[in-house]
Design an enzyme around this catalytic site. Structure first.
Site, PDB file in Angstrom:
ATOM      1  CB  THR A  17      -0.940   0.002   1.214  1.00 26.07           C
ATOM      2  OG1 THR A  17      -1.774  -1.153   1.171  1.00 26.07           O
ATOM      3  CG2 THR A  17      -1.815   1.252   1.218  1.00 26.07           C
ATOM      4  CE  LYS A  38      -5.634  -4.367   0.139  1.00 29.33           C
ATOM      5  NZ  LYS A  38      -4.290  -4.960   0.043  1.00 29.33           N
ATOM      6  CG  ASP A  47      -3.558  -1.465   3.779  1.00 30.18           C
ATOM      7  OD1 ASP A  47      -3.042  -0.654   4.575  1.00 30.18           O
ATOM      8  OD2 ASP A  47      -3.236  -2.665   3.724  1.00 30.18           O
ATOM      9  CD  GLU A 109      -2.252  -2.608  -1.686  1.00 30.64           C
ATOM     10  OE1 GLU A 109      -2.121  -3.261  -0.629  1.00 30.64           O
ATOM     11  OE2 GLU A 109      -2.411  -1.368  -1.705  1.00 30.64           O
ATOM     12  N   GLY A 110      -3.144  -6.034  -4.823  1.00 29.65           N
ATOM     13  CA  GLY A 110      -3.576  -7.336  -4.359  1.00 29.65           C
ATOM     14  C   GLY A 110      -3.565  -7.422  -2.845  1.00 29.65           C
ATOM     15  N   GLY A 112      -1.567  -9.712   0.253  1.00 26.32           N
ATOM     16  CA  GLY A 112      -0.513 -10.683   0.489  1.00 26.32           C
ATOM     17  C   GLY A 112       0.371 -10.825  -0.737  1.00 26.32           C
TER      18      GLY A 112
END
Length: 212
Positions: A17, A38, A47, A109-110, A112
């Protein structure tokens, strides 16, 4: 049509992040219209809110982050506890409003690392493949990161996606032989080092060397 990025990490808490916000700030300084997404967050929405704040194209937070869960556990487990089932198709359907927006860049953003499960059959890597665009890898510089970074880069390419660059997050604490590890990754990851991030709390202070 907006260009797309997918940000993944060597593992959880690699700093995705923070680096995603730095990339959004960098692109915005170049005059681009950007949005940080996200789609799935577990452990709260902090995040997602940070990505929203660093976007100069802002829709409702639920559009940036349609799936969020309180327990700080793997998303597929958190979703199951909430009585939901995550899927690539469901996430992309929730992202549909972005198809109509006049953005230059959409950054997703993924959660993990690259192979984190969405469900028993699908992973975040499947989402990245369907999302399209290039991948940026955030390497949390700590013991074990070289192995994690090389394996992740191999997996990204094996899935047919372009690793457009990587970022070394050096803000996780002291690491023995940091310079030697950075040099090794620069020589072997096969993608440019876009930034070396330190301990600055402001993502906008991170100098990103990327001119797409």
């Amino acid at each position: 049509m907006a260009k797309r990025l997918f940000v993944t990490g060597t593992d959880t808490d690699a700093g995705k992040t923070h680096i995603s916000c730095a990339i959004l700030a960098h692109l915005a300084r170049q005059g681009a219209v950007v949005a940080g997404l996200k789609p799935i967050a577990s452990g709260g929405r902090d995040d997602a809110q940070r990505l929203w704040q660093h976007s100069n194209l802002q829709l409702a937070l639920d559009t940036h982050n349609p799936f969020y869960f309180a327990p700080p556990v793997a998303p597929h487990l958190a979703a199951a506890e909430a009585g939901l089932s995550l899927s690539v198709e469901g996430v992309l359907a929730a992202m549909a409003p972005w198809q109509q927006q006049s953005a230059d860049w959409l950054l997703m953003e993924g959660a993990g690392g690259w192979r984190v499960p969405l469900n028993n059959q699908q992973r975040f890597s499947d989402l990245a493949r369907q999302w399209g665009g290039g991948v940026i890898l955030v390497v949390g510089m700590k013991l074990g990161c070289v192995n994690h970074a090389l394996l992740t880069a191999e997996a990204i390419r094996a899935d047919g996606l372009e690793l457009v660059g990587w970022v070394a997050n050096c803000g996780l604490g002291e690491m023995a032989r940091l310079r030697e590890n950075l040099d090794y990754l620069e020589a072997h990851l096969g993608a440019p080092l876009l930034a070396t991030a330190g301990h600055s709390p402001n993502p906008g202070d991170i100098e990103v060397h990327w001119h797409p």
